[in-house]
Design an enzyme around this catalytic site. Structure first.
Site, PDB file in Angstrom:
ATOM      1  N   HIS A   1      44.623 -11.122 -17.139  1.00 16.20           N
ATOM      2  CA  HIS A   1      43.881 -12.295 -16.521  1.00 16.20           C
ATOM      3  C   HIS A   1      43.380 -11.637 -15.273  1.00 16.20           C
ATOM      4  O   HIS A   1      43.592 -12.151 -14.412  1.00 16.20           O
ATOM      5  CB  HIS A   1      44.570 -13.643 -16.264  1.00 16.20           C
ATOM      6  CG  HIS A   1      45.506 -14.037 -17.431  1.00 16.20           C
ATOM      7  ND1 HIS A   1      46.578 -14.795 -17.569  1.00 16.20           N
ATOM      8  CD2 HIS A   1      45.328 -13.789 -18.947  1.00 16.20           C
ATOM      9  CE1 HIS A   1      46.989 -15.345 -18.657  1.00 16.20           C
ATOM     10  NE2 HIS A   1      46.238 -14.853 -19.555  1.00 16.20           N
TER      11      HIS A   1
ATOM     12  N   HIS B   1      46.163  -7.266 -22.837  1.00 16.20           N
ATOM     13  CA  HIS B   1      45.468  -8.414 -22.566  1.00 16.20           C
ATOM     14  C   HIS B   1      45.906  -8.963 -21.164  1.00 16.20           C
ATOM     15  O   HIS B   1      47.053  -8.807 -20.917  1.00 16.20           O
ATOM     16  CB  HIS B   1      45.756  -9.353 -23.548  1.00 16.20           C
ATOM     17  CG  HIS B   1      45.475 -10.675 -22.938  1.00 16.20           C
ATOM     18  ND1 HIS B   1      44.249 -11.110 -22.383  1.00 16.20           N
ATOM     19  CD2 HIS B   1      46.387 -11.945 -22.711  1.00 16.20           C
ATOM     20  CE1 HIS B   1      44.323 -12.678 -22.050  1.00 16.20           C
ATOM     21  NE2 HIS B   1      45.749 -12.893 -22.171  1.00 16.20           N
TER      22      HIS B   1
ATOM     23  N   GLU C   1      50.232 -13.407 -28.430  1.00 15.79           N
ATOM     24  CA  GLU C   1      49.000 -12.783 -29.047  1.00 15.79           C
ATOM     25  C   GLU C   1      49.107 -11.718 -29.904  1.00 15.79           C
ATOM     26  O   GLU C   1      48.069 -10.951 -30.033  1.00 15.79           O
ATOM     27  CB  GLU C   1      47.886 -12.385 -27.761  1.00 15.79           C
ATOM     28  CG  GLU C   1      47.799 -13.498 -26.462  1.00 15.79           C
ATOM     29  CD  GLU C   1      46.684 -14.408 -26.813  1.00 15.79           C
ATOM     30  OE1 GLU C   1      46.154 -14.390 -28.141  1.00 15.79           O
ATOM     31  OE2 GLU C   1      46.493 -15.096 -26.128  1.00 15.79           O
TER      32      GLU C   1
ATOM     33  N   HIS D   1      39.390 -17.072 -19.587  1.00 14.56           N
ATOM     34  CA  HIS D   1      40.896 -16.617 -20.141  1.00 14.56           C
ATOM     35  C   HIS D   1      41.252 -15.472 -19.376  1.00 14.56           C
ATOM     36  O   HIS D   1      42.213 -15.317 -18.597  1.00 14.56           O
ATOM     37  CB  HIS D   1      41.240 -16.956 -21.683  1.00 14.56           C
ATOM     38  CG  HIS D   1      42.691 -16.550 -22.024  1.00 14.56           C
ATOM     39  ND1 HIS D   1      43.166 -17.025 -23.376  1.00 14.56           N
ATOM     40  CD2 HIS D   1      43.487 -15.879 -21.328  1.00 14.56           C
ATOM     41  CE1 HIS D   1      44.128 -16.481 -23.409  1.00 14.56           C
ATOM     42  NE2 HIS D   1      44.509 -15.769 -22.328  1.00 14.56           N
TER      43      HIS D   1
HETATM   44  P1  13P Z   1      52.762 -14.317 -23.774  1.00 14.47           P
HETATM   45  O1  13P Z   1      53.701 -14.798 -23.074  1.00 14.47           O
HETATM   46  O2  13P Z   1      52.828 -15.231 -25.288  1.00 14.47           O
HETATM   47  O3  13P Z   1      52.366 -12.531 -24.310  1.00 14.47           O
HETATM   48  O4  13P Z   1      51.126 -14.848 -23.395  1.00 14.47           O
HETATM   49  C1  13P Z   1      50.610 -14.743 -22.422  1.00 14.47           C
HETATM   50  C2  13P Z   1      49.408 -14.786 -22.554  1.00 14.47           C
HETATM   51  O5  13P Z   1      48.538 -14.239 -21.634  1.00 14.47           O
HETATM   52  C3  13P Z   1      48.647 -15.630 -23.614  1.00 14.47           C
HETATM   53  O6  13P Z   1      47.094 -15.475 -23.607  1.00 14.47           O
HETATM   54 ZN    ZN Z   2      46.395 -14.808 -21.776  1.00 14.21          ZN
END
Ligand code: 13P
Ligand code: ZN
Length: 270
Positions: A145, A143, A120, A215
């Protein structure tokens, strides 16, 4: 073993310690399955002359974007495919320090290990470039989840402008106080894509946290703890909503008058 870039740099080491601590929270919260989520922090303020003389440990890598404000900037980045729970324990083995090259469209890895940055990276770096454009003293982007928030992004009715912000603010008074701009929404785009980066950038003009439909969320702040806090308060509200629904009723939420009283008392923008 070769020397870490953190040796003799206690202020930088403290930044990395905060990143590691946050990575641990993300794992404990259940928001970071496997390699899920990523963190980048602009550490240019800590780049002393000795650090600037460090040789690269990778060839130049194209970013896919040209980011004029990032010329010569330094970032700590979680590695792609690396686990948050490992970043928490061994940050310098599961992330790396990169430097943006003079062409403003590529980077090289400088320390400690040649760990390839997160997939990302286009979203993260586009956002850091934008902070500088806007004169914002924001250094961190995150970022993750979060389960309850992502669950709420699976229905059209919550994706319309500010529907989720108003709902989440009304679940518990402090959410509006500590996440006063609310939650923007970026419609689904492929993870790691430039389209996701542009959608994120657009939403961050008005918000500090953006939902990535189906996401995760992307949050920004002056430092990594503040970026985390915003997601934490929003997810707390989402959990309260979910708990009420599980008890079989639609929660009333705070009334318009109660929300207004909060906004006045805490001097909030809207
Ligand atoms: P990375 O392992 O490349 O950081 O990706 C994790 C992710 O949440 C992608 O949206
Ligand atoms: Zn992600």
């Amino acid at each position: 073993m070769s020397k870490s870039i953190l040796e003799g740099r206690p202020a930088l080491a403290r930044q990395i310690q905060d990143i590691a601590e946050t990575a641990g929270y993300l794992w404990q919260k259940g928001w970071a399955e496997r390699n899920g989520g990523n963190i980048t922090v602009n550490i240019t303020d800590y780049a002393d002359d000795a650090m600037k003389a460090f040789p690269a440990i990778s060839a130049p890598v194209p970013i896919g974007l040209t980011l004029p404000n990032l010329k010569g900037c330094w970032f700590f980045c979680k590695g792609t495919n690396r686990r948050m729970r490992d970043l928490a324990r061994y940050p310098m083995e599961n992330g790396s320090v990169i430097r943006i090259l003079d062409d403003c469209s590529s980077y090289e890895i400088v320390a400690d290990n040649p760990v390839k940055p997160t997939s990302e990276l286009p979203s993260h770096l586009a956002v850091h470039n934008d902070f500088i454009d806007r004169g914002l003293d924001y250094k961190a982007s995150l970022h993750t989840h979060p389960i309850a928030l992502v669950a709420m992004s699976h229905t059209e009715k919550f994706l319309r402008k500010d529907v989720l912000s108003n709902l989440l603010w009304s679940m518990i008074p402090e959410t509006k106080a500590f996440c006063p701009k609310g939650l923007g929404v970026a419609r689904y785009e492929l993870p790691g894509s430039l389209d996701l980066a542009s959608a994120t950038l657009r939403e961050l003009e008005d918000y500090d946290v953006v939902m990535w439909e189906k996401h995760g969320v992307f949050a920004v702040g002056p430092d990594i703890m503040e970026a985390f806090d915003q997601v934490d308060v929003l997810d707390k509200s989402a959990m309260i909503y979910l708990s009420a629904k599980c008890m079989g009723y639609e929660p009333d939420g705070m009334t318009k008058e109660q929300m207004k009283e909060m906004s006045v008392a805490f001097n909030l923008p809207k």
